[in-house]
Motif scaffolding. Structure first.
Motif: not given
Lengths: 306, 319
Positions: A217-235
């Motif tokens: 879980i993160t709120h940092d966009l760069d962190e998510a992109i840098f780490l993830a294979d896939r990103i689950l975006v919630l609203k």
């Protein structure tokens, strides 16, 4: 960012596309089906999570991202079994899970090391509970401590460690149980930017070298992109799945990719999803503007900051 | 270099800390000495040296200054021999050196009656009573408090009654305790127990509730369940705070000791004090009170020192 000519975040190079095809053929570790959770508050019930469904494959790295209040923490706590849910299913290796258990390791944002135990004893905690003998537990713990590079601190107490080191111990402690999945709830949120970047690097190294599936879980966009294979975006309101993004940035990752076109394209998409241009005029930043009056004296030496 | 002495919440150098700690004892002693040794401060009475022709004055007698002056005036008016005397404090305020001497002699003087006890025997009696009262209270109170702080069900079942009972003053049970338990140490132990136990349950329960719930959650994700959580997380997690609570509660137990020993007692430090006050040996009274203080402070310092060794993970063990 908008004036840059960027590819679509959906464009994948053949290698990346091939990797995702293979990834989806791996066994499913975690399957979430129609997960819904409501909180009862004094103002009535609030839907925190609504009909959330997704699958995580073996050794996949999934990041969950979303605006504040979207229930990303609630989601990961539910997966860990620390919160119960109203309807839906959480399946680990095809079997429903109830309550917390050592098959789902968790790393929290706050430092949750046991202050009365040394680093080694902290890592031994789960092993002791699993009924390992003292010497076997100690030996195994030291291996995990070595993996996170803290051998020198094996006999230190948590209060003697820096924030980054504490989280490394927390990761080692969770991994020592050899869980099927590692849940991480903004684990680097309290760290400074430099330590954070280092920790991201360590985490990718660990992920590459052991058989572990990660939900991060993160709120940092760069962190998510840098780490993830896939990103689950919630609203937010209620917490729903908005999109499951396949990150087109090729693996293995390195910090040099932060400015690659794929990276920026993904970031632009995330920005659109999380800070949609329309929403801000209603109640976002423009909604509660600061009520500013010029308070610089007329004869001030510096009249304007521009 | 020249740091201010008064800065909100700023640490002082260790030399200053020691200096101030010493001063905290020296200052009251200084005030006491001023009152004792400077003849024009207070000294409301006069010790007669020569009785003169005042018929009821005797050498060594203490009279109020006003009466002394009045008698002196009367004698002067009648042209008879004047009494002489020095200003002195009442018998109940002995000077520091007298108490210091008594601190020694109280241990060396034989009791006045055969059935009376030496000071050290009285002290040993008291310490024994405290020990048993506090030990029995802790034996039940600590586990109960931990359970109440851990399980809401135990808390709801015990705490309302405990809340009620802790307002009942322990001394009120004195007569009852004597009626049920007789006149020896048992009723005294019972009163210390009653005075300590109910507070202890609540204090321990609160300490247990203050344990960071995130630690419990972390332990659960590592596979800990009921008994494991209790013995591997709750108890070690609160141990250092529990230890501090026990130090404070032990201080309370001392207070209840004094109360307990007022009841049907013919031993113990309080009885020694009452007895000495009856003989007007106020230096011994002060000495005995000081000894209680010294024992209390010494125990606490030893326990604090021990605590720092028992709980090395506590950065702020200094309390």
């Amino acid at each position: 960012m908008t004036h840059l000519a960027l590819p679509s975040y959906r464009d994948q190079s053949p290698e990346v596309a091939d990797r995702f095809a293979r990834l989806k053929e791996r066994p499913v570790i975690l399957e979430v089906k129609g997960l819904t959770k409501t909180f009862d508050t004094s103002q009535g019930s609030v839907t925190a999570l609504k009909d959330i469904s997704f699958r995580t494959h073996q050794r996949e790295f999934v990041c969950v991202i979303g605006p504040s209040g979207c229930g990303k923490s609630t989601l990961v706590r539910t997966l860990a079994g620390l919160e119960d849910y109203n309807s839906g299913e959480v399946l680990l290796d095809g079997k429903p899970v109830h309550g917390p258990g050592p098959d789902r390791g968790m790393v929290f944002q706050g430092y949750t090391l046991f202050p009365w135990r040394t680093v080694k004893k902290n890592v031994m905690f789960g092993l002791e509970l699993a009924g390992r003998s003292r010497t076997a537990a100690e030996e195994e713990a030291l291996q995990w401590i070595d993996l996170v590079g803290l051998t020198k601190f094996a006999n230190s107490y948590p209060h003697q460690l820096s924030g980054g080191m504490k989280q490394r111990v927390a990761i080692a402690r969770a991994l020592a149980n050899q869980p099927r999945i590692l849940l991480m709830d903004e684990p680097f949120g309290a760290l400074d930017a430099q330590t954070r970047a280092k920790m991201q690097g360590y985490l990718l190294e660990i992920w590459k070298n052991i058989d572990i599936t990660i939900v991060f879980i993160t709120h940092d966009l760069d962190e998510a992109i840098f780490l993830a294979d896939r990103i689950l975006v919630l609203k937010a309101h209620p917490g729903e799945v908005q999109e499951l993004i396949e990150v087109p940035v090729p693996q293995p990752r390195s910090p040099s990719q932060f400015l690659s076109p794929e990276f920026l394209a993904t970031k632009r998409r995330l920005e659109e999803l999380i800070h949609p241009p329309g929403a801000e005029t209603e109640e976002g930043i423009n909604g509660d503007r600061l009520n500013m009056v010029r308070m610089v004296p007329v004869n001030a030496k510096v009249e304007s900051v521009f | 270099m020249n740091k201010p002495w008064f800065a909100v919440r700023k640490e002082l150098s260790s030399r200053r800390r020691t200096f101030l700690a010493v001063m905290s004892f020296v200052l009251p002693l200084l005030v006491w000495s001023l009152f004792s040794y400077v003849p024009f401060i207070w000294h409301p009475q006069v010790e007669i040296i020569e009785a003169g022709e005042v018929d009821y004055f005797r050498t060594g007698m203490l009279v109020d200054r006003a009466i002394f002056e009045q008698e002196k005036e009367t004698m002067r008016a009648e042209g008879r021999e004047l009494p002489t005397g020095t200003r002195t404090n009442p018998v109940y305020l002995p000077a520091p050196h007298q108490v210091a001497t008594a601190l020694y002699t109280a241990f060396t003087t034989e009791p006045q009656r055969r059935n009376e006890k030496w000071l050290h025997e009285s002290l040993a009696d008291s310490i024994q009573v405290i020990f048993w009262g506090f030990f029995l209270s802790s034996l039940i109170g600590v586990p109960l408090g931990i359970l109440a702080g851990t399980y809401v069900a135990v808390s709801r079942l015990t705490e309302p009654f405990v809340e009620f009972f802790r307002y009942l003053p322990a001394p009120a049970f004195g007569a009852l305790a004597v009626a049920i338990l007789g006149i020896h140490d048992a009723p005294k132990i019972a009163i210390i127990f009653i005075g300590t136990f109910f507070q202890q349950v609540l204090v321990v329960a609160n300490t247990t509730r203050k344990l960071d719930p995130a630690l419990l959650e972390a332990a659960m994700t590592l596979g800990a369940r009921n008994a494991g959580l209790l013995f591997k997380v709750v108890i070690p997690g609160i141990a250092s705070d529990l230890y501090r609570d026990m130090r404070i509660l032990l201080g309370w137990a001392w207070t209840y000791l004094i109360v307990a020993e007022m009841i049907g007692a013919s031993s113990g430090i309080t009885w020694f004090i009452t007895q000495q006050a009856r003989y007007k040996n106020f230096d011994n009274v002060f000495a005995a009170i000081l000894i209680i203080g010294i024992i209390g402070l010494t125990t606490d310092l030893i326990l604090a020192w021990l605590g720092r060794r028992l709980f090395p993970w506590q950065r702020t063990a200094r309390a």
